[in-house]
Design an enzyme around this catalytic site. Structure first.
Site, mmCIF file in Angstrom:
data_model
loop_
_atom_site.group_PDB
_atom_site.id
_atom_site.type_symbol
_atom_site.label_atom_id
_atom_site.label_comp_id
_atom_site.label_asym_id
_atom_site.label_seq_id
_atom_site.Cartn_x
_atom_site.Cartn_y
_atom_site.Cartn_z
ATOM 1 N N GLY A 46 69.754 58.796 56.291
ATOM 2 C CA GLY A 46 70.166 59.304 57.597
ATOM 3 C C GLY A 46 70.881 60.633 57.420
ATOM 4 O O GLY A 46 71.276 60.992 56.296
ATOM 5 N N GLN A 51 76.945 67.195 59.674
ATOM 6 C CA GLN A 51 76.802 67.269 58.212
ATOM 7 C C GLN A 51 76.074 68.538 57.773
ATOM 8 O O GLN A 51 76.135 68.901 56.605
ATOM 9 C CB GLN A 51 76.063 66.033 57.676
ATOM 10 C CG GLN A 51 76.839 64.743 57.884
ATOM 11 C CD GLN A 51 76.085 63.555 57.339
ATOM 12 O OE1 GLN A 51 75.217 63.016 58.012
ATOM 13 N NE2 GLN A 51 76.403 63.139 56.134
ATOM 14 N N CYS A 89 77.754 58.193 51.674
ATOM 15 C CA CYS A 89 77.656 59.266 52.670
ATOM 16 C C CYS A 89 77.252 60.541 51.948
ATOM 17 O O CYS A 89 77.849 60.880 50.918
ATOM 18 C CB CYS A 89 79.002 59.446 53.379
ATOM 19 S SG CYS A 89 78.966 60.710 54.675
ATOM 20 N N LEU A 90 76.266 61.245 52.485
ATOM 21 C CA LEU A 90 75.829 62.493 51.850
ATOM 22 C C LEU A 90 76.945 63.539 51.878
ATOM 23 O O LEU A 90 76.899 64.493 51.109
ATOM 24 C CB LEU A 90 74.576 63.032 52.559
ATOM 25 C CG LEU A 90 73.343 62.113 52.489
ATOM 26 C CD1 LEU A 90 72.185 62.716 53.272
ATOM 27 C CD2 LEU A 90 72.937 61.835 51.045
ATOM 28 N N HIS A 131 76.498 54.252 61.320
ATOM 29 C CA HIS A 131 77.069 55.295 60.461
ATOM 30 C C HIS A 131 76.774 56.681 61.046
ATOM 31 O O HIS A 131 77.664 57.543 61.108
ATOM 32 C CB HIS A 131 76.463 55.131 59.053
ATOM 33 C CG HIS A 131 76.928 56.113 58.039
ATOM 34 N ND1 HIS A 131 77.704 55.750 56.945
ATOM 35 C CD2 HIS A 131 76.724 57.448 57.909
ATOM 36 C CE1 HIS A 131 77.941 56.823 56.214
ATOM 37 N NE2 HIS A 131 77.357 57.865 56.769
ATOM 38 N N GLU A 132 75.527 56.891 61.486
ATOM 39 C CA GLU A 132 75.151 58.218 62.011
ATOM 40 C C GLU A 132 75.817 58.489 63.361
ATOM 41 O O GLU A 132 76.266 59.604 63.629
ATOM 42 C CB GLU A 132 73.620 58.341 62.140
ATOM 43 C CG GLU A 132 72.865 58.188 60.831
ATOM 44 C CD GLU A 132 73.408 59.011 59.689
ATOM 45 O OE1 GLU A 132 73.942 60.111 59.926
ATOM 46 O OE2 GLU A 132 73.315 58.547 58.533
ATOM 47 N N HIS A 135 79.236 59.630 62.849
ATOM 48 C CA HIS A 135 79.308 61.057 62.485
ATOM 49 C C HIS A 135 79.332 61.930 63.742
ATOM 50 O O HIS A 135 79.991 62.971 63.763
ATOM 51 C CB HIS A 135 78.080 61.461 61.663
ATOM 52 C CG HIS A 135 78.221 61.283 60.182
ATOM 53 N ND1 HIS A 135 79.211 61.892 59.440
ATOM 54 C CD2 HIS A 135 77.462 60.599 59.282
ATOM 55 C CE1 HIS A 135 79.054 61.580 58.145
ATOM 56 N NE2 HIS A 135 78.013 60.788 58.021
HETATM 57 O O1 K1U Z 1 74.874 59.995 57.011
HETATM 58 C C1 K1U Z 1 74.831 59.979 55.785
HETATM 59 O O2 K1U Z 1 75.746 60.407 55.121
HETATM 60 C C2 K1U Z 1 73.614 59.396 55.112
HETATM 61 C C3 K1U Z 1 73.900 58.053 54.469
HETATM 62 C C4 K1U Z 1 73.500 56.959 55.434
HETATM 63 C C5 K1U Z 1 73.911 55.564 55.120
HETATM 64 C C6 K1U Z 1 73.843 55.009 53.858
HETATM 65 C C7 K1U Z 1 74.227 53.702 53.625
HETATM 66 C C8 K1U Z 1 74.636 52.932 54.662
HETATM 67 C C9 K1U Z 1 74.712 53.472 55.907
HETATM 68 C C10 K1U Z 1 74.345 54.780 56.142
HETATM 69 C C11 K1U Z 1 73.077 57.968 53.198
HETATM 70 O O3 K1U Z 1 71.900 58.090 53.227
HETATM 71 S S1 K1U Z 1 73.930 57.700 51.736
HETATM 72 C C12 K1U Z 1 72.726 57.633 50.452
HETATM 73 C C13 K1U Z 1 71.731 56.538 50.484
HETATM 74 O O4 K1U Z 1 70.562 56.848 50.476
HETATM 75 C C14 K1U Z 1 72.022 55.088 50.510
HETATM 76 C C15 K1U Z 1 73.239 54.543 50.195
HETATM 77 C C16 K1U Z 1 73.459 53.172 50.258
HETATM 78 C C17 K1U Z 1 72.442 52.333 50.644
HETATM 79 C C18 K1U Z 1 71.220 52.876 50.949
HETATM 80 C C19 K1U Z 1 71.005 54.236 50.869
HETATM 81 ZN ZN ZN Z 2 77.538 59.894 56.263
#
Ligand code: K1U
Ligand code: ZN
Length: 186
Positions: A46, A51, A89-90, A131-132, A135
């Site tokens: 996401g 971001q 989170c990225l 989560h998004e 943000h």
């Molecule tokens: O918004 C962001 O920072 C993106 C975030 C989204 C997210 C990840 C995990 C749970 C909820 C929301 C990411 O993509 S973090 C990296 C990732 O690919 C990831 C991390 C944990 C589980 C699955 C994917």
């Molecule tokens: Zn995030």
């Protein structure tokens, strides 16, 4: 399409409220496309507009088990149950934590082509939607951690953030190349 720089924790834009999009113009569709490209290069599931330094109320999502989609002006219209799971989170690379979220959410939004839609989600998609949308209201997953876990997450981040001068995460050529290689393999 262009890759955008990802803002990391410490950049005040991550704490700002976004502004609703009033019309889905070509410029908005271009931003959506650039956000998808940036999300894939960063290997995320996401990405929300703040971001990438923008305050339009827009996020993109691809958790892998259904087609990717953009959501413009998303709103959570129903929630059910609770569940705890790990998040990253990225904008806070290398920091992870368990967050309690609604187990099921119904989200109403506008898509990339201006169409209204609803998504009824559980599991990782429900978590990612929440989560998004957080943000888009200046909220980050670390805000949900208890005092002890939050302190250790911030201590880890204090070391990590040295890699991101100016609170900017520039995607490296290697990250971009590995994304393109993966595309060619598919
Ligand atoms: O918004 C962001 O920072 C993106 C975030 C989204 C997210 C990840 C995990 C749970 C909820 C929301 C990411 O993509 S973090 C990296 C990732 O690919 C990831 C991390 C944990 C589980 C699955 C994917
Ligand atoms: Zn995030």
């Amino acid at each position: 399409m262009s890759l955008l720089d990802v803002r990391v924790l410490g950049d005040p834009i991550l704490r700002q409220e976004t502004e609703p999009v009033t019309e889905v113009t070509a410029e908005i569709r271009r931003l959506v496309d650039d956000m998808f490209e940036t999300m894939y290069a960063a290997k995320g599931i996401g990405l929300a507009a703040p971001q990438v330094g923008r305050l339009e109320r827009i996020a993109v999502i691809d958790v892998g088990d259904e087609p990717p989609f953009a959501m413009i002006n998303p709103e959570i219209v129903a929630v059910e149950g609770t569940t705890k799971g790990e998040e990253g989170c990225l904008s806070i690379p290398e920091v992870y934590g368990d967050v309690e979220r609604a187990a099921r959410v119904v989200v109403r939004a506008i898509g990339r082509d201006g169409e209204r839609f609803e998504v009824d989600a559980t599991e990782l998609l429900a978590r990612c939607l929440q989560h998004e949308i957080d943000h888009l209201h200046g909220k980050l997953f670390i805000d949900y951690l208890g005092a002890f876990k939050r302190r250790s997450a911030l201590a880890k981040w204090a070391k990590e953030r040295e890699k991101y001068p100016g609170n900017v995460r520039k995607l490296t050529a290697a990250e971009v190349a590995s994304h393109h290689r993966r595309d060619e393999e598919l």
